[in-house]
Design a protein around this motif. Structure first.
Motif, mmCIF file in Angstrom:
data_model
loop_
_atom_site.group_PDB
_atom_site.id
_atom_site.type_symbol
_atom_site.label_atom_id
_atom_site.label_comp_id
_atom_site.label_asym_id
_atom_site.label_seq_id
_atom_site.Cartn_x
_atom_site.Cartn_y
_atom_site.Cartn_z
ATOM 1 N N GLN A 2 -9.443 2.107 -7.380
ATOM 2 C CA GLN A 2 -10.444 2.755 -6.539
ATOM 3 C C GLN A 2 -10.977 4.044 -7.155
ATOM 4 O O GLN A 2 -11.735 4.757 -6.520
ATOM 5 C CB GLN A 2 -9.853 3.077 -5.157
ATOM 6 N N PRO B 215 -13.446 -1.305 0.201
ATOM 7 C CA PRO B 215 -14.202 -0.076 -0.064
ATOM 8 C C PRO B 215 -13.270 1.128 0.034
ATOM 9 O O PRO B 215 -12.349 1.130 0.854
ATOM 10 C CB PRO B 215 -15.238 -0.046 1.071
ATOM 11 N N PRO B 216 -13.483 2.154 -0.809
ATOM 12 C CA PRO B 216 -12.501 3.240 -0.907
ATOM 13 C C PRO B 216 -12.195 3.912 0.435
ATOM 14 O O PRO B 216 -11.032 4.173 0.724
ATOM 15 C CB PRO B 216 -13.151 4.217 -1.883
ATOM 16 N N ASP B 217 -13.225 4.164 1.224
ATOM 17 C CA ASP B 217 -12.970 4.851 2.494
ATOM 18 C C ASP B 217 -12.081 4.012 3.402
ATOM 19 O O ASP B 217 -11.168 4.510 4.052
ATOM 20 C CB ASP B 217 -14.294 5.145 3.205
ATOM 21 N N ARG C 261 -13.316 14.354 2.582
ATOM 22 C CA ARG C 261 -11.861 14.364 2.562
ATOM 23 C C ARG C 261 -11.307 14.859 1.242
ATOM 24 O O ARG C 261 -10.236 15.430 1.189
ATOM 25 C CB ARG C 261 -11.323 12.972 2.882
ATOM 26 N N ARG D 267 -0.923 2.760 7.276
ATOM 27 C CA ARG D 267 0.272 2.009 6.885
ATOM 28 C C ARG D 267 1.362 2.919 6.297
ATOM 29 O O ARG D 267 2.442 2.450 5.964
ATOM 30 C CB ARG D 267 -0.093 0.931 5.863
ATOM 31 N N GLU D 268 1.038 4.207 6.169
ATOM 32 C CA GLU D 268 2.014 5.134 5.584
ATOM 33 C C GLU D 268 3.265 5.169 6.452
ATOM 34 O O GLU D 268 3.184 5.364 7.666
ATOM 35 C CB GLU D 268 1.365 6.518 5.482
ATOM 36 N N LEU E 188 0.826 -1.214 0.000
ATOM 37 C CA LEU E 188 0.000 0.000 0.000
ATOM 38 C C LEU E 188 0.853 1.254 0.000
ATOM 39 O O LEU E 188 0.477 2.274 -0.559
ATOM 40 C CB LEU E 188 -0.895 0.001 1.243
ATOM 41 N N ALA F 225 -4.525 2.820 4.226
ATOM 42 C CA ALA F 225 -3.334 3.387 3.589
ATOM 43 C C ALA F 225 -2.709 4.434 4.484
ATOM 44 O O ALA F 225 -1.483 4.504 4.607
ATOM 45 C CB ALA F 225 -3.708 3.982 2.233
ATOM 46 N N SER F 226 -3.560 5.262 5.123
ATOM 47 C CA SER F 226 -3.001 6.292 6.006
ATOM 48 C C SER F 226 -2.293 5.648 7.182
ATOM 49 O O SER F 226 -1.230 6.094 7.598
ATOM 50 C CB SER F 226 -4.109 7.191 6.546
ATOM 51 N N LEU G 59 -9.987 1.663 2.430
ATOM 52 C CA LEU G 59 -8.639 1.570 1.865
ATOM 53 C C LEU G 59 -7.834 2.803 2.242
ATOM 54 O O LEU G 59 -6.648 2.709 2.578
ATOM 55 C CB LEU G 59 -8.705 1.422 0.347
ATOM 56 N N ILE G 60 -8.498 3.956 2.177
ATOM 57 C CA ILE G 60 -7.786 5.192 2.490
ATOM 58 C C ILE G 60 -7.378 5.212 3.963
ATOM 59 O O ILE G 60 -6.266 5.607 4.311
ATOM 60 C CB ILE G 60 -8.660 6.386 2.078
ATOM 61 N N SER G 61 -8.269 4.723 4.833
ATOM 62 C CA SER G 61 -7.900 4.658 6.249
ATOM 63 C C SER G 61 -6.723 3.716 6.458
ATOM 64 O O SER G 61 -5.777 4.031 7.178
ATOM 65 C CB SER G 61 -9.094 4.181 7.074
ATOM 66 N N PRO H 78 -1.842 9.808 1.790
ATOM 67 C CA PRO H 78 -2.188 9.070 3.016
ATOM 68 C C PRO H 78 -1.697 9.757 4.274
ATOM 69 O O PRO H 78 -2.330 9.679 5.314
ATOM 70 C CB PRO H 78 -1.480 7.730 2.831
#
Lengths: 391, 519
Positions: free
Chosen positions: A99, B335-337, A152, B346-347, A25, B343-344, B339-341, A53
């Motif tokens: 996505q 789901p996109p939301d 967001r 795991r950044e 990711l 991804a953040s 994934l974004i959580s 991110p």
């Protein structure tokens, strides 16, 4: 040795073939929305909104909220495929299209034709068939740079607006099928930037909103329906989710506003003596949400009258829209063509090549059957002395 | 003390070894007491705890031999020695019988070989030798220190008996006899272990258990030729059908009510001296998910908890691997939301997801193991430090992502949902190869693992019972007690095990209702 060999071979399977397409990711640039514009010199520009991110890591947020959690990169090329291949040069991570559910066409691109772009999007394995397509007022790239105050990123705002609120949903698959189908036309939500009147907010801190419907004939945009006609179009497409209808009873100052709750639309094509007719019947139920008049809604006669007016108002609305589609745009975005094709395949063959000429000639008859079920919590008008209530 | 288990020898050599050994010990006692004492004292040379007490009864020399600490010396003194040393007259014509009649001991036996004498002494029954007789008396005066009956620690229950088995075989048998009073409850004893001579009791209900099953268990027990049996696990590992499988094919329990329930279903129980754990055979995969409380509580609750257990079985096996597979191969699936959580979160994590998962899982297993080993007072501190502080610190330092902590914790809790500890161990173990498969081949790897698991489980057998029965064998009546737990009044049939069995276990039409009492 014989026992260990299969084990080693299995290990090789994992070590050699596996992991090859593994992407962490952290190495992905998640694309949240894409905008396709046509430039002055005829080149295609694709702009993508990439999610950062780091921006929403809980706790330590040092980022300026007005900068948003996304950034925009663009690629320019002779066609969409070339432009997309140029994108990757400016992004250090692997672009991830999986996505991306929002594709916005610029006004100019829409007017000059979208077929090439649709071909690329439908052919490429990454974009989803269920992603939403829009046409923007002006340049599409502008939409991506907006920073919504609530969501967001602007792509998310747009997606939620489409899914939850009134408006048309047009997916990549719909466009592909629509352009392939009998009517060779398609409609897409037409979006514009909402102008925020709040002081202290920068002009880009706003969201895109749906401001009508872009009508495509073949693959070119021929016009835009305004919000009111869009509502009519939604009625015709049997896709109304939230709306209100106001009616003004005769002899009254105010209006009574209803919100449709249940609706069912039936379309039955008919060919009689060479006249092509379309019978559209709408069954609708509604709740009263506001009563500005002095009428007592508990009265059965008043309700009967109201129901009649409700039917008439709805009829007027859809008639207006269908006239616009037939006379002004000559475009069958409501798929009447397919209905005729299904019921009268023989007759259809005669007109199939020139359906856009035949479509404006079709007589459309509406039958609206309305019911007002619930007058709300209160019967007579609120905050009105009893003797002023008309029965 | 290190016990070496001999795995090597095949059955043929086992028999060959046994034959001469038995011959050497089956020598009968001689008439001369001196020779007998000579034999025993040379046998128990340098064993200071073996007591030889010589005395004279009437005009005959006599000797009591016993091991200090295994026998009740108080009773020996008061009831045996006092009677014998008293100037009582004994009938000379049948001396042994008259002695037997004078001694106030219920469990008294005549034995005539050296080996029987050795067994008797080893078990704690003193032997009484007389000059001029080829027989000795074994006095049943066994007494040794034992733990009192307590609630089992590893198998606690909110509702249900609070008794648990102890290390003493006699106590365990008595616990069982107290529950099942019918004489059809049989106990067969087999000695296992060359040096420990551990009693293993095969317990079953005659008429309910398949006879061939009992024969098979006996046969398998008799082929065991090892130095010693210290725990039921020794027996379990020697009688399993598939020793390489990670899945337990024999269940263990320390609850008499669980044992009784299994006896009543027609299974056999192995009770082993010196351990509170009894073995249950045959078992299927689904019996590993049955807890005694499923039956004690209302059937809705029993069913709900069963379903929950299977759900969490899947979670504890597959959640980390699915997480790794999805975040490294199939980002489109989230789901996109979300994934974004993710991804953040795991950044900036330096490790790939698979390494992160393995790291955390291993750390979690280590914490769990340390928690068992550490003294109780320190154990709680370690679990708190481990779970909270390390997890929190790792996330804040950016070494591990917060979602991974959540996944690992859920997985860890999920593996405790299974009521049988042994299957929980198997799941913990299998998680690691599945994570590696998921991290290298993605969801294909996870599916591969699932398929391999199902193939393996279907090929397993426990004493002839297919491991996935009754689901794989589709036994209509037995299915009432797998994923769901039917009301007790509907389970009219015993589960189908191997061989012949008595199917009906209760009367028909037992469903209670309002009218039942008044009829």
């Amino acid at each position: 040795m014989k026992k260990i060999l299969p084990f080693i071979l299995c290990l090789c399977l994992l070590a050699l073939s596996g992991c090859s397409d593994r992407v962490e990711l952290q190495d992905l640039a998640i694309i949240t929305a894409a905008a396709i514009d046509r430039l002055e010199d005829g080149k295609t520009r694709i702009s993508i909104q990439i999610f950062i991110p780091r921006s929403i890591t809980s706790g330590q947020s040092g980022e300026d909220p007005s900068l948003g959690s996304t950034f925009v990169r663009e690629g320019i090329g002779d066609n969409l495929a070339n432009a997309v291949s140029m994108l990757q040069i400016n992004v250090p991570r692997k672009l991830f299209w999986g996505q991306c559910k929002i594709y916005i066409f610029g006004n100019k691109q829409a007017k000059s034709g979208i077929r090439d772009a649709i071909d690329f999007l439908a052919r490429h394995p990454s974009p989803r068939g269920t992603s939403f397509l829009y046409v923007s007022e002006g340049e599409a790239k502008q939409i991506l740079t907006l920073v919504p105050p609530l969501e967001r990123y602007s792509g998310e705002a747009l997606r939620k607006l489409t899914v939850d609120e009134r408006g048309l949903i047009t997916t990549l698959r719909d466009v592909d099928m629509g352009l392939m189908g009998e009517s060779e036309s398609v409609s897409m939500p037409y979006i514009k930037t909402l102008v925020s009147k709040e002081k202290g907010r920068k002009p880009h801190e706003t969201i895109p909103v749906i401001n009508g419907t872009a009508i495509f004939k073949k693959d070119r945009m021929v016009g835009v329906l305004n919000l009111k006609d869009t509502r009519g179009l939604l009625w015709l497409k049997d896709d109304v989710r939230r709306s209100t209808i106001s009616i003004k009873p005769k002899g009254e100052d105010g209006a009574i506003t209803l919100t449709p709750t249940l609706g069912e639309m039936k379309v039955s094509p008919q060919i009689k003596d060479g006249r092509w007719m379309m019978n559209v019947s709408i069954d609708i139920e509604g709740d009263i949400v506001q009563n500005e008049t002095h009428l007592n809604l508990m009265n059965v006669e008043v309700m009967m009258k109201l129901t009649k007016e409700y039917e008439a108002a709805l009829k007027e609305r859809v008639t207006q829209t269908i006239e616009k589609l037939q006379q002004e745009f000559k475009t069958d975005v409501i798929d009447f063509g397919r209905r005729f094709h299904q019921k009268y395949p023989k007759e259809w063959r005669k007109v199939s090549g020139k359906w856009d000429e035949k479509f404006p000639e079709i007589e459309v008859k509406f039958t609206v059957n309305a019911k007002v079920r619930r007058p709300g919590y209160i019967g007579p008008p609120a905050a009105l002395p009893r003797d002023e209530v008309k029965n | 003390m290190v016990i070496r288990i001999r795995r090597g020898p095949s059955r043929k050599t086992t028999k060959a070894q046994k034959a001469p050994k038995q011959a050497s010990q089956d020598i009968p006692l001689t008439q001369k007491i001196e020779e007998n004492i000579e034999f025993f004292s040379s046998l128990y040379q340098e064993s200071s705890d073996v007591i030889f007490r010589s005395f004279v009864v009437g005009e005959k020399d006599a000797c009591i031999i016993y091991i200090d600490g295994l026998s009740d010396t108080q009773k020996l003194d008061q009831q045996v020695l006092e009677t014998l040393l008293d100037k009582t007259e004994f009938d000379e014509s049948d001396f042994l019988l008259s002695v037997k009649n004078k001694l106030p001991i219920s469990n008294i036996k005549n034995i005539s070989t050296y080996s029987a004498c050795i067994d008797s002494i080893g078990n704690g029954s003193p032997i009484l030798l007389f000059d001029g007789y080829e027989e000795a008396l074994s006095l049943g005066l066994v007494k040794y220190e034992k733990r009192s009956i307590e609630e089992p620690q590893a198998e606690t229950a909110i509702r249900g008996p609070r008794e648990g088995f102890t290390e003493s075989l006699g106590v365990n048998i008595s616990l069982l006899r107290r529950i099942i009073k019918d004489p059809a409850l049989k106990m067969k004893t087999i000695l296992v272990g060359k040096y420990t001579k551990t009693k293993v009791v095969i317990s079953y209900i005659e008429g309910l258990a398949d006879n061939t099953l009992i024969e098979e268990i006996e046969r398998r027990l008799q082929t065991i030729n090892i130095d010693g049996v210290l725990e039921s696990g020794y027996i379990e590992q020697f009688i399993e059908d598939d020793p390489y499988s990670p899945f337990p094919q024999v269940l263990y329990t320390e609850r008499p009510d669980v044992v009784s329930a299994n006896l009543l279903e027609g299974r056999a129980i192995l009770m082993i001296e010196g351990t509170p754990f009894s073995l249950i055979a045959p078992v299927s995969f689904f019996s590993l998910f049955q807890s005694q409380e499923d039956y004690y509580e209302r059937f809705w609750i029993g069913t709900f908890i069963r379903v929950l257990r299977f759900l969490f079985l899947a979670i504890s096996l597959f959640l980390p691997s699915v997480y790794v597979a999805i975040t490294t191969f199939h980002q489109e699936m989230v789901p996109p939301d979300l994934l974004i959580s993710i991804a953040s979160a795991r950044e900036g994590i330096p490790f790939p997801a698979i390494v992160e998962a393995l790291l955390m899982e291993i750390a979690f297993e280590a914490l769990r193991e340390a928690g068992i080993r550490l003294p109780k007072q320190v154990g709680s501190a370690v679990s708190i430090v481990g779970a909270l502080v390390i997890g929190q610190a790792a996330v804040q330092a950016g070494i591990v992502g917060a979602p991974m902590i959540i996944v690992v914790s859920i997985t860890g809790i999920a593996s405790f949902m299974v009521p049988r500890y042994s299957i929980g161990l198997a799941i913990r173990l299998l998680r690691f190869p599945i994570i590696i498969l998921g991290g290298t081949l993605g969801l294909i790897g996870v599916m591969l693992a699932l398929i391999i698991l199902i193939i393996h489980l279907s090929s397993l057998k426990s004493f002839g019972l297919p491991y996935l029965s009754p689901v794989s064998t589709v036994e209509k009546n037995s299915l009432k007690d797998t994923l769901i737990r039917a009301p007790l009044w509907k389970m009219n049939h015993r589960p189908q095990l191997t061989g012949e069995y008595k199917a009906v276990r209760q009367g028909p039409n037992l469903k209670p209702g309002r009218n039942k009492g008044g009829e």
